[in-house]
Design an enzyme around this catalytic site. Structure first.
Site, PDB file in Angstrom:
ATOM      1  N   SER A 123       0.813  -1.225   0.000  1.00  0.00           N
ATOM      2  CA  SER A 123       0.000   0.000   0.000  1.00  0.00           C
ATOM      3  C   SER A 123       0.852   1.283   0.000  1.00  0.00           C
ATOM      4  O   SER A 123       0.510   2.235  -0.713  1.00  0.00           O
ATOM      5  CB  SER A 123      -1.004  -0.008   1.155  1.00  0.00           C
ATOM      6  OG  SER A 123      -0.375  -0.289   2.384  1.00  0.00           O
ATOM      7  N   GLU A 141       4.336   1.786  10.938  1.00  0.00           N
ATOM      8  CA  GLU A 141       4.708   0.362  10.940  1.00  0.00           C
ATOM      9  C   GLU A 141       5.438   0.076  12.246  1.00  0.00           C
ATOM     10  O   GLU A 141       6.484   0.655  12.520  1.00  0.00           O
ATOM     11  CB  GLU A 141       5.573   0.014   9.730  1.00  0.00           C
ATOM     12  CG  GLU A 141       6.132  -1.399   9.729  1.00  0.00           C
ATOM     13  CD  GLU A 141       5.094  -2.506   9.934  1.00  0.00           C
ATOM     14  OE1 GLU A 141       4.082  -2.539   9.215  1.00  0.00           O
ATOM     15  OE2 GLU A 141       5.286  -3.331  10.853  1.00  0.00           O
ATOM     16  N   ASP A 169       2.713   2.891  16.982  1.00  0.00           N
ATOM     17  CA  ASP A 169       1.449   2.171  16.925  1.00  0.00           C
ATOM     18  C   ASP A 169       0.443   3.001  16.111  1.00  0.00           C
ATOM     19  O   ASP A 169       0.046   4.085  16.534  1.00  0.00           O
ATOM     20  CB  ASP A 169       0.959   1.974  18.374  1.00  0.00           C
ATOM     21  CG  ASP A 169      -0.389   1.291  18.443  1.00  0.00           C
ATOM     22  OD1 ASP A 169      -0.919   0.894  17.387  1.00  0.00           O
ATOM     23  OD2 ASP A 169      -0.908   1.147  19.568  1.00  0.00           O
ATOM     24  N   GLY A 170       0.051   2.476  14.970  1.00  0.00           N
ATOM     25  CA  GLY A 170      -0.879   3.206  14.103  1.00  0.00           C
ATOM     26  C   GLY A 170      -2.201   3.479  14.797  1.00  0.00           C
ATOM     27  O   GLY A 170      -2.804   4.541  14.629  1.00  0.00           O
ATOM     28  N   ASP A 190      -5.235  -1.435   7.958  1.00  0.00           N
ATOM     29  CA  ASP A 190      -4.979  -2.776   7.415  1.00  0.00           C
ATOM     30  C   ASP A 190      -4.141  -3.591   8.394  1.00  0.00           C
ATOM     31  O   ASP A 190      -3.024  -4.008   8.076  1.00  0.00           O
ATOM     32  CB  ASP A 190      -4.267  -2.613   6.059  1.00  0.00           C
ATOM     33  CG  ASP A 190      -3.969  -3.942   5.397  1.00  0.00           C
ATOM     34  OD1 ASP A 190      -4.673  -4.936   5.687  1.00  0.00           O
ATOM     35  OD2 ASP A 190      -3.013  -3.994   4.590  1.00  0.00           O
TER      36      ASP A 190
END
Ligand code: SAM
Length: 316
Positions: A123, A141, A169-170, A190
């Site tokens: 992506s 990531e 941490d997304g 995702d």
């Protein structure tokens, strides 16, 4: 620490669905001149070699992008069934490849000018490939190895301020970019769903993001597996969007049965990932007709048994 590495799965049927939807969504959002910010909460390594050790181990791309490229179907896989809101599937010979699939294959070709798909863009690279200079990309990531690979891959693009790579941490911190200054954003969620808490975290993140920035476009990928959290996720996202008065779109692609089978010697076989879905809040209005044409073809071409199917639903 988690063990999921996207390199084992790059280019599989779930990536085909996810990236086809991602490209169709971006194509529409990039029609307007105003800057777009894309936030990828779970970015992966960004770029994969399908002839490399990881991808070769599981060979998942063989039943995904590589099968789509070859145009070959599994001979005894019959035409897939539409689960809802879709047309009867026409025989393949009579219909040209759907626009959204053609566009996805075009992007893959851009990374493989000599043909095939030795290089598979994740992506981050797909998005960067499509963005204009004044757009922005924020990549999260958390895995240290993939984070390093992502930073190294992105560095080669020499994209400067356009791209930020965050080893964070997304779910924890990506909302800090919402709303962006131009008030136009696409957020892709995702996760690997390695931990079942990921399902709840997607919902919490989406709720918080919608509160901060109600007009953003939000895209969630999720696996369709026999687990209550996976079953509930799209239902709860739909409730969230509806309560917020937002439009939504839900697309699924099934390539095989989810049943665990036992062979003559008594050995059991798990099917691997049989299906996945994309749920979007505030999707572009152009997405549904594009997917209505693409999903029957994806289900037909990627079918691994007679359980191949698709669904497409929307509301709001
Ligand atoms: N979006 C990528 C693509 O389409 O090419 C694939 C992403 S992969 C399915 C999920 C990634 O999320 C993995 O690389 C994993 O290491 C990473 N990850 C897991 N938990 C995370 C978190 N809390 N924050 C950011 N990244 C995370």
């Amino acid at each position: 620490m988690f063990s999921y590495r996207h390199a084992f799965h790059a280019g599989n049927h779930a990536d085909v669905l996810k990236h086809t939807v991602l490209i169709a969504t971006l194509d529409h959002l990039l029609e307007k001149e105003a800057a777009l910010t894309v936030v990828d909460t779970h970015a992966g390594a960004g770029l994969y070699r399908l002839d490399g050790d990881y991808a070769g181990t599981s060979g998942e791309a063989a039943d995904g992008i590589l099968r789509l490229l070859s145009g070959k179907k599994i001979p005894d896989a019959p035409a897939p069934a539409a689960k809802s809101a879709t047309k009867k599937v026409a025989p393949e010979a009579e219909i040209p490849v759907a626009d959204a699939i053609a566009r996805y294959l075009e992007v893959i070709h851009d990374f493989n000018p000599n043909g095939g798909a030795r290089v598979y863009p994740g992506s981050p690279f797909i998005v960067q490939h499509l963005l204009r200079d004044h757009d922005r990309l924020k990549l999260f990531e958390l895995h240290p190895t993939d984070g390093r690979a992502l930073s190294a891959n992105i560095a080669q693009l020499e994209a400067g301020r356009q791209i930020a790579v965050l080893n964070e941490d997304g779910f924890g911190s990506a909302t800090k970019f919402l709303p962006p200054p131009s008030r136009r954003a696409l957020v892709l969620m995702d996760p690997s769903y390695e931990m079942k808490t990921d399902y709840g975290r997607v919902l919490d993140f989406a709720a918080e993001a919608l509160k901060r920035f109600a007009t953003g476009t939000y895209a969630v990928w999720y696996p369709i597996i026999p687990r209550p959290e996976a079953h509930d996720l799209p239902r709860r996202l739909k409730t969230m969007a509806t309560k917020a008065g937002k439009s939504w779109l839900h697309a699924t692609l099934t390539v095989k049965s989810s049943k665990i089978t036992t062979d003559a010697s008594g050995e059991t076989h798990r099917p691997g990932l049989p299906a996945s879905g994309m749920f979007l809040i505030n999707p572009p209005y152009t997405l549904k007709p594009l997917l209505a044409a693409a999903l029957p073809q994806l289900a037909e071409r990627l079918a691994q048994d007679r359980h191949a199917a698709f669904s497409l639903d929307s509301g709001g």
